[in-house]
Each structure stands twice: as C-alpha cells, then as structure tokens.
Design a protein around this motif. Structure first.
Motif, short mmCIF file in Angstrom:
data_model
loop_
_atom_site.label_atom_id
_atom_site.label_comp_id
_atom_site.label_asym_id
_atom_site.label_seq_id
_atom_site.Cartn_x
_atom_site.Cartn_y
_atom_site.Cartn_z
N ILE A 1 42.44 43.32 41.58
CA ILE A 1 41.49 42.87 42.60
C ILE A 1 40.37 42.08 41.93
O ILE A 1 40.11 42.24 40.75
CB ILE A 1 40.88 44.05 43.37
CG1 ILE A 1 40.22 45.05 42.42
CG2 ILE A 1 41.93 44.74 44.25
CD1 ILE A 1 39.42 46.14 43.11
N ASP A 2 39.67 41.27 42.74
CA ASP A 2 38.51 40.55 42.20
C ASP A 2 37.25 41.33 42.55
O ASP A 2 37.28 42.21 43.40
CB ASP A 2 38.47 39.12 42.74
CG ASP A 2 38.23 39.09 44.24
OD1 ASP A 2 39.18 38.77 44.98
OD2 ASP A 2 37.10 39.41 44.67
N THR B 1 36.97 35.44 40.85
CA THR B 1 35.80 34.98 41.62
C THR B 1 35.18 33.75 40.97
O THR B 1 34.82 32.78 41.65
CB THR B 1 34.76 36.11 41.72
OG1 THR B 1 35.37 37.23 42.36
CG2 THR B 1 33.54 35.67 42.50
N CYS C 1 34.34 45.65 51.44
CA CYS C 1 34.76 45.79 50.05
C CYS C 1 35.29 47.20 49.80
O CYS C 1 35.02 48.13 50.56
CB CYS C 1 33.59 45.49 49.11
SG CYS C 1 32.23 46.67 49.27
N LEU C 2 36.04 47.35 48.74
CA LEU C 2 36.71 48.63 48.45
C LEU C 2 35.76 49.80 48.22
O LEU C 2 36.05 50.92 48.64
CB LEU C 2 37.64 48.48 47.24
CG LEU C 2 39.05 48.09 47.60
CD1 LEU C 2 39.78 47.57 46.38
CD2 LEU C 2 39.80 49.29 48.18
N SER D 1 34.62 40.67 44.28
CA SER D 1 34.11 40.61 45.65
C SER D 1 34.85 41.62 46.52
O SER D 1 34.26 42.38 47.28
CB SER D 1 34.29 39.20 46.22
OG SER D 1 33.69 39.11 47.48
N TRP D 2 36.16 41.63 46.37
CA TRP D 2 37.03 42.61 47.04
C TRP D 2 36.57 44.02 46.64
O TRP D 2 36.54 44.93 47.44
CB TRP D 2 38.45 42.34 46.57
CG TRP D 2 39.56 43.10 47.20
CD1 TRP D 2 39.51 44.16 48.02
CD2 TRP D 2 40.95 42.80 46.99
NE1 TRP D 2 40.78 44.56 48.35
CE2 TRP D 2 41.69 43.75 47.74
CE3 TRP D 2 41.65 41.84 46.25
CZ2 TRP D 2 43.08 43.76 47.75
CZ3 TRP D 2 43.03 41.86 46.27
CH2 TRP D 2 43.74 42.82 47.02
N TYR D 3 36.24 44.15 45.39
CA TYR D 3 35.83 45.44 44.83
C TYR D 3 34.53 45.93 45.44
O TYR D 3 34.44 47.04 45.97
CB TYR D 3 35.72 45.29 43.31
CG TYR D 3 35.13 46.44 42.52
CD1 TYR D 3 34.20 46.20 41.51
CD2 TYR D 3 35.53 47.75 42.74
CE1 TYR D 3 33.68 47.23 40.75
CE2 TYR D 3 35.00 48.80 41.98
CZ TYR D 3 34.08 48.52 40.98
OH TYR D 3 33.56 49.55 40.23
N ASN E 1 30.62 41.10 52.36
CA ASN E 1 31.85 40.56 52.97
C ASN E 1 32.36 41.51 54.05
O ASN E 1 31.62 42.40 54.49
CB ASN E 1 32.90 40.26 51.88
CG ASN E 1 33.33 41.51 51.11
OD1 ASN E 1 33.21 42.63 51.61
ND2 ASN E 1 33.82 41.30 49.90
#
Lengths: 295, 521, 90
Positions: free
Chosen positions: B356-357, B202, B369-370, B359-361, B366
């Motif tokens: 993962i990064d 990120t 996210c996960l 933000s994805w996490y 977004n």
C-alpha cells in the motif's frame, strides 16, 4: 499469606539487574555476594548491595542476601555491612554442622548489639551443599532460633558427592527428602536448588512439581523467565482447593457445635488434615482462585 | 516568529518563512470532522513522447534533463533503510553539479545518513522536511545550525501534504530494486530488494519529475508485480548498486529475550486479552522490535490457542507478521514498509500480502485510510507525560533522535492504541509532567504500559473496568511517576533556547502540534 | 605501624545502568562527570560526590565518572568502593 514459592537470584555486582528485581513477580529475591561475584569484585558487590538495601524501596518484597562463607576473607565484612540493613534473611552458604550456624549467629548478635538493633533478629537461611551438611540437616536447622529456612545447594552437593546432576534429579532424592524432613521437624521453610538450563522450562516444571510434592516451600530461580514456571508448579489443584474449603468449613461448624470430631464426605478428618487444608487455601489465594482468601 | 497557543497549550508558530501559514492543532479529528472539501492537487507535468527506453546515460544527464534548479524540492523514499546508497550518491552528484539551497524532503532519513548534515553545511540543502532525524543530522538541527525551520511530518501527514500541494516535489529520485527500461518499478526482487515500495508510490504520483534509480534493469516488461507504473516515471538511471543488501534486508527480526521488555509486552498482551479486542477479524499493528514486537508473540499464541483468525496486519511489516499470515492467523497483510528480508519473500509468494502507499495507509483527509479501521496498535515512546502525550522525537537531553513515523497516525485511528515503554531508561523516568516534544496527543492514547504497571487513559473508563476485572496491575499514571522518581530522582530540566525554534511538528491534518527548540550548549 | 598511601583506583563497569568511577589523589577536588545524564543529574551528582568525599575523609581527589545511566545510589556505591580501593599499604 505472603508467598515463598520462588526466590530469584540476582548477582550482587549487577546494579542493572538489582534495580529491576522486583518486577518479575518472584515471591522473594536473593542478592548474591558469593558465587555470582568474582573475587576481585567482592567489595564492589557488597557496596552495591548495601546501597540498594539502604536507599531502594523494595516494598514488601523480601530480600535475602547470600554472604560469603566463614572460610573466606569476606565473611566478616559482608555481615558487618549487611546485617545492620536488616535484610529478610542472611543466606549462609556451605553449612556443614551446627558450629557454622553458631559462629554466624554470634557475629550477627554482636553486630546487632553494636548497632542498637532491636525488634527481631536477622534470620539465617542455612544452605546445605555438602554430604556432611545434608547429614547434619536437623542439627543445623535447630542450632539457633535465627535459622528460619534450609536450602539445598544441588550444584555443590553433587560435586561433593562426585556425581552428576541429571535432568531427572533422582540422585538428589535422598538429599531433598532429608532437607524437607529436617525443616518440617524444626518448623522452618525448605528451599530447593537451582535449575540451570533456562532453555528447558519443561524440565524445570517437572522438577518443580516433584519438589512441591516432596513438601518444599519454594525453589530458586536464576532467570526471570523461570518465575512463572515455578509458580505454575505450585498451583494447587482446583478440586483439592474445593475439598479444602469444605474441610475448613466443616471444622468451623464442628467448633461452633462444640463437637470434637469433624467429618467431611463421610470420612473423619484429623487436625493435621485441617491444618493442611488451611494452608492449601492460603496458597490458592496467591493464584486468585475463587473462594481462596489470604489469611 | 509569531506564536499562538494550540489546543494542547503548546506554543507554535503561525507561519514558517518561505513555506507559508500554519493553523494550530485543535484536536485529533478536528479538521477531518469539519468536513471542508480537501483538494488534491496533481502537479503540472510535461508529457513524455513515445519511446522504447527512458534510460538516461548517467545520473548527471538525468538531473540536467529534469529541469531541477536551485531552491527546488527533491524527494526520496527510505525503503532501503540503513543499506541505502542512493541518497548519498544523488546528493553528492547534485553538489558536484553546483546545486544549492534545495529542499530535501524524503519520506524519512535513514540513521546511517549523517552525511546529510555535511550537505547542509556545504549549502546544497537549505530546508529539511522529514519524518525524523537522528545522529549527526538530529544534533545539527538541535544545535540550530540550519537557518530554515525544519518541518516534521508523520507518514500520513506527508502523504496528505504531497497530495494537497503543501509539498511540491520537483524531482523525486526513487530507488527501484527492479526496474525496466520504461520505468516500471518494484521492490520485492533484485539484489537490493526491500519489499514494499509504498512511499515511492505517492511521490511518483505527485512529483513534477520522477527519476527511477536501479541496479537491476530487467527485460521489459517488469512483472508480475509493478509498484510504480511506467506512466508516472520520466527517466531511468542504472547504477552499480543501490546499497548494501545486508543492511537493506536485515535478518528477520527476532522476538526480544530481554526479560524487562518481555514483562512490558506481557502486560500489554494481558490488557489486550482483558479488553476483548482479540476477536475474530481483529486487525493489528506492531513495531519492528523490542517490547512492541514481542507483543505480537503473545498475540500469536493467543490467536492460535483460541483458534481465532485476525482480519489484517498493518505496518511496518516484519518477518514475524509475515509468518503469522503464513500460519493463517491473519486473512491479509497491508504493507507500507517492509522491515526485514523475510518479508520480501512473503510479498512474492502470498497474494494476501499487499503493498500500500502512505495515503492509503494514513492520510486522514482521503475517503478512508487504513489506520482509521485498525483495531490495535502497539507503539514505543521516548517519553510520555501524565496527560498521556507521547514524545518520539527528542531525547532526555532535548536533542532530535527519533521520528514521527506512523505513530500519531496509528494512535489516532486505532481503536486501542497502547504505548509500551520501560518505566525508566538509563536512570531517567519515562513518565514526565510534560513531554519535551509533543508528537502524539494523549487523547489518542488509550493506555501506557510499563513493567511496573498499566496506566489507562481516564477517557477510557470501559477499558479500565475490563482491566480491573481481570486483576491487571493498574496504576494511576501520577502514582507510577512518583513511584519511579523515588529511586531515580527527578532529572533537572534541559535548558532549551525558547527564542529559537529549529523545527515544527506538524500533526497529520496539517496543523502544528508542537515546536522543537534549540538545545543550549 | 602500617603506612597507608592513597593512589589511583577504579570501581564499576561500563554496563548499562552502571558507571565507572575513577579516583586519583590530587591537590584539590575536581569532578569530571561524563555520560548520558551529564546535564540531567549534574547538580545532584556533584553534591553526592562532595558529600561522600567529606564523609569518608578525603579532600584532594580528582573524580571521573563515566555514567551509563546509573541510579544515584549506584554512583554513590561505586564511588565508595573506589575510595576504599584507593587506600592501600605502602
């Protein structure tokens, strides 16, 4: 029924352990002023133990205190400090013959009188840890009405006999049988000795099953992880519990009809069988086994 | 400072000098559900002309070329944990070069970096924006030594802040255990391997200038795995060592043998089992150790016994989770941060162990996210209150000694968020009437599990039913609090200087959930 | 007749959930309460120390407590042990 399957030993000089003793699900707890405490710390352990008994609410968890034997300089002060706090029982180590019980009994009576204690005397759990103690088991069990349990001290006994305690435990068979027999004859409880290898829960389970079958009331646990293992060993068989329920039901039915003879599954059932069935149902209640209820 | 009361009754500033205005917390998903478009702001960056090598002759030269000036913002990732030598190296170099008043905005501050406090005192660092602060840094902040208010953000919150431009990173110094001459970087190989390089990703995407720092310059191109691709990296600096491998990749975390922690873990597991959430395809996140990690051991036995395969493991991944993946108990692992050496190997061997990064996490703004599709998370706590709020930042003495981390992110997202903690620690009850610092709001916490009983959030009647049916040791949280106080007593309240806010706690959506005050001597 | 003397003594340990109590005979009472709970249980500890000294008949005592997170009853017990140990035969 209040279970007595497990007795968790806690060193008397370890406040960090005593404060959490109630958490591990043991049926009873034994705070130890004897072998688990160094000679130089006997006074400290006594003060800590008395402090907990006085100020800490153990709820309905029975707390037994093992004091130092009469052959030590700590015996008198241990009794003086602990008896007035009314523990569930005093564990008296190294009982060789009835006079050991009687000595403790008279000291305790004197202390109780002086403190104006009433409403039941503090019981004694007599610990048999020598050949003489084992041979005198029944006499010790009946030496005083205070004695409500016999305990086997396997470590010291095998040392006294000059033998090793093995994983199988065959060498303790006679001693165990004698302790249980004497306890039953005297109408009191019997507790089995410690299993020292807490990396071997399998071995503990096997030994615990053995002593359950011999008729012991409960067993010592020296580590919280042993409590569940011991409880598993005491768990009654599902089928046996169902049968016990039928027996008790049949007995009640017979009573209602004024019949003296009780029959279950085509077989006659004697009074002792009915008593045993009731006991089994109480034990089942501890495990929440369906149909089992606390009496 | 002007204050306003937020939805949890906490006083928070309406703005922080030199930073800008803040909105007060309104609810765990209030901002997300409002649906207002959320802008992502890519920074203006100068193109790099074609080259075959971005390797700078020295760190000093790289800094000179980066355009860094006094008052700007620098960032680091914390993947090298307590073995990190890069942060102290860069800070010392910056100090020697005469820089001042920088904003230090790492993804978190490793415990070992008490030196950061010195750099603040020497004037190099003026602001700290971090996930957590412990040791001397925590004490320094709590004493009120910093003029500028510290901003605490969760992992998801920091990612959100970076992407929307609330944090503008002028120069990101990204330690890269494996790096090639054009800046392709990865974390799972090299003498200073650290596993996932999630946080670096990120930063690399959104920083104005990115300097990769490596002790392992590999032949071009780095392969087979690239965490940060070359097109995001401006310069590469080669140093002797990124850090102490023994402390970067410590031995595989073992399941605790402490009987008390195991009891807590057992109670938490029993709750999970009773809830029915341990079904095929379930997803799971646990902490790095203690009772939190021990729950994984119980879950593993359960999954094995019942022949259940979980969907994915998430975290904060430790060797224990990697082993569960190996055993087929999960289909995949998503790894934003690797906790121990066992994990580095897993990432290399197993394609289902994915990096993962943040933000994805956990970025709530977004497109998914996960943590928002996580089933179970097991979290720790410094203290909790009877409203199920959790404090992971300040200790019983009011001093900063923790990190927000992924706590509030995972609690908000997970179907079942369980906080595990001993009912008292060091003679002090864990359950209070009111936590000193509110980091994770009670509405996102489903249960608090201790060794003396399980407390279910009243907003989870269904969970309470299931637990009751399974004969679990349920207790009303107020009852458990009183039970413990009976033998611990009630501690005297810590004296805080309510006129002096030393740090603000930003919730993952950018609103302020609480303020942290100066501790009176 | 046995002559008694009061001297420095100690009880307890630095283990977690315990405390180390040191007592030294002094002109007046002084308490040095150190450790993690210094600010959280300062008042209570002071009260308990003074009450224990009074109950056991000691006046001039310098008491130092290094607290590792002990319950109040544990601090009290350790103090009682230390005080008893402080009294010895000449």
């Amino acid at each position: 029924m209040r279970g007595m399957r497990s007795m968790l030993y806690i060193p008397g000089n370890a406040p960090g352990m005593i404060q959490n003793a109630a958490v591990f699900g043991a049926d009873m707890v034994m705070i130890d002023l004897e072998d688990a405490v160094a000679l130089s710390e006997k006074d400290a352990a006594r003060d800590i133990t008395a402090g907990f008994l006085r100020h800490y609410d153990f709820g309905d968890l029975p707390v037994v205190v093992r004091i130092n034997g009469a052959d030590t300089p700590f015996f008198e002060e241990d009794l003086e400090a602990i008896v007035p706090l009314k523990p569930f029982a005093i564990r008296l180590p190294k009982c060789q013959d009835p006079s050991d019980v009687l000595l403790a009994d008279s000291r305790m009576t004197e202390i109780e009188k002086r403190h104006g204690m009433s409403g039941g005397l503090v019981p004694i759990h007599a610990m048999l840890e020598s050949a003489r103690g084992i041979e005198n088991a029944y006499a010790i069990a009946t030496a005083s009405s205070r004695v409500t349990a016999l305990t086997l001290g396997g470590q010291d006994l095998t040392a006294d006999m000059g033998i090793q305690k093995t994983r199988d435990g065959w060498e303790l068979f006679y001693a165990r049988s004698r302790v249980v027999m004497a306890a039953k004859a005297a109408g009191i409880a019997a507790f089995d000795t410690v299993w020292t290898d807490f990396n071997d829960p399998e071995g503990l389970f096997r030994e615990a099953r053995q002593i359950v079958e011999l008729g012991f009331t409960g067993k010592a646990a020296i580590h919280p992880s042993q409590v569940d293992v011991i409880h598993r060993a005491f768990r009654p068989d599902e089928k046996e519990v169902r049968k016990a329920e039928r027996i008790v039901a049949a007995a009640a039915e017979a009573e209602r009809q004024g019949r003296g003879v009780v029959a279950v599954d085509g077989k006659m059932v004697d009074a002792p069988i009915i008593v045993r069935a009731r006991h089994l149902i109480s034990l089942a209640g501890l495990y929440g086994m369906e149909g089992g209820e606390a009496q | 400072m002007n204050f306003v009361k937020n939805a949890l009754g906490r006083l928070v500033p309406v703005g922080v000098d030199g930073v800008g205005a803040f909105s007060p917390y309104e609810g765990a998903f209030a901002r997300v559900l409002k649906g207002a478009p959320w802008p992502a702001a890519y920074p203006v960056r100068k193109p790099e002309p074609p080259s075959r090598s971005k390797v700078a002759p020295s760190l000093k030269t790289a800094i000179e070329r980066s355009g860094l000036e006094n008052g700007m913002t620098i960032s680091f990732h914390h993947h090298l944990r307590n073995g990190d030598k890069v942060i102290p190296l860069v800070l010392e170099t910056l100090l020697q070069m005469g820089f001042r008043d920088l904003t230090f905005a790492p993804s978190s501050i490793p415990d070992s970096h008490d030196c950061v406090a010195d750099y603040v005192r020497k004037g190099l660092i003026r602001r700290i924006w971090t996930s957590g602060a412990r040791g001397e840094v925590g004490r320094m902040i709590s004493r009120g030594e910093m003029e500028e208010t510290v901003i605490i953000r969760s992992h998801g919150g920091r990612a959100r802040a970076i992407e929307e431009g609330s944090i503008v990173i002028d120069v990101a110094f990204l330690a890269a255990p494996a790096c090639d001459a054009l800046g392709n970087s990865a974390g799972c190989s090299g003498k200073s391997a650290c596993g996932s390089l999630g946080y670096a990703i990120t930063d690399a995407r959104f920083a104005r200038h990115v300097i990769a720092v490596t002790d392992n310059l590999v032949e071009y191109p780095l392969h087979p795995h690239i965490s940060v691709p070359q097109h995001l990296v401006n310069q590469v600096v080669v140093v002797d060592s990124l850090g102490d491998p023994a402390k970067i990749a410590s031995g595989a975390a073992r399941i605790t043998r402490n009987p008390l922690d195991l009891k807590v873990a057992e109670n938490a597991y029993r709750l999970l089992a009773a809830s029915g959430i341990l079904a095929p395809g379930c997803s799971f996140q646990v902490g790095a150790g203690g009772a939190s990690l021990a729950v994984a051991a119980f879950v593993r036995d359960h999954l094995k016994e019942k022949g259940i395969q979980g969907g994915f493991g998430l975290g904060g991944i430790s060797g224990y989770m990697a082993q569960m993946l190996e055993e087929g108990l999960f289909r995949a692992l998503f790894d934003v941060q690797s906790f121990d050496s066992a994990v580095t190997g897993s990432m290399v061997k197993n394609r289902a162990h994915m990096e993962i990064d943040p933000s994805w996490y956990a970025n709530p703004m977004n497109q998914g996210c996960l943590v928002h599709n996580l089933d179970v998370v097991i979290l720790a706590a410094l203290e909790v209150d009877t409203d199920f709020n959790v404090n992971v930042m300040t200790g019983n003495d009011g001093v900063l000694r923790g990190a927000s981390g992924g706590h509030s992110d995972t609690a908000a997202g997970a179907k079942m968020a369980i906080v595990v903690a001993p009912s008292f620690r060091g003679g002090v009850p864990t359950i209070k009437d009111r936590v000193q610092t509110l980091v994770t709001p009670g509405e996102t916490v489903d249960a608090i599990v201790t060794e003396r009983g399980i407390c279910i959030n009243p907003n989870r009647a269904d969970l309470w039913e299931a637990a009751k049916k399974a004969n679990l040791p349920l207790k009303e949280i107020t009852d458990l609090k009183k039970e413990v106080e009976r033998f611990t007593g009630v501690p005297e309240p810590v004296e805080m200087d309510m006129d002096r806010v030393v740090a603000v706690v930003e919730y993952r959506d950018g609103t302020l959930i609480d303020s942290i005050y100066r501790v009176k001597e | 007749m046995v002559e008694l003397v009061v001297r420095m003594a100690q009880a307890g340990t630095l283990e977690s959930a315990d405390c180390l109590v040191t007592v030294v005979p002094a002109e007046e009472f002084r308490l040095d309460y150190r450790g993690v709970n210094r600010k959280l249980f300062g008042e209570r500890t002071r009260k308990l120390v003074m009450e224990t000294l009074e109950r056991t008949g000691f006046s001039g005592m310098q008491v130092t407590i290094q607290d590792q997170g002990a319950l109040e009853l544990v601090i009290r017990a350790r103090l009682e042990t230390a005080l008893r140990r402080a009294v010895g035969e000449v």
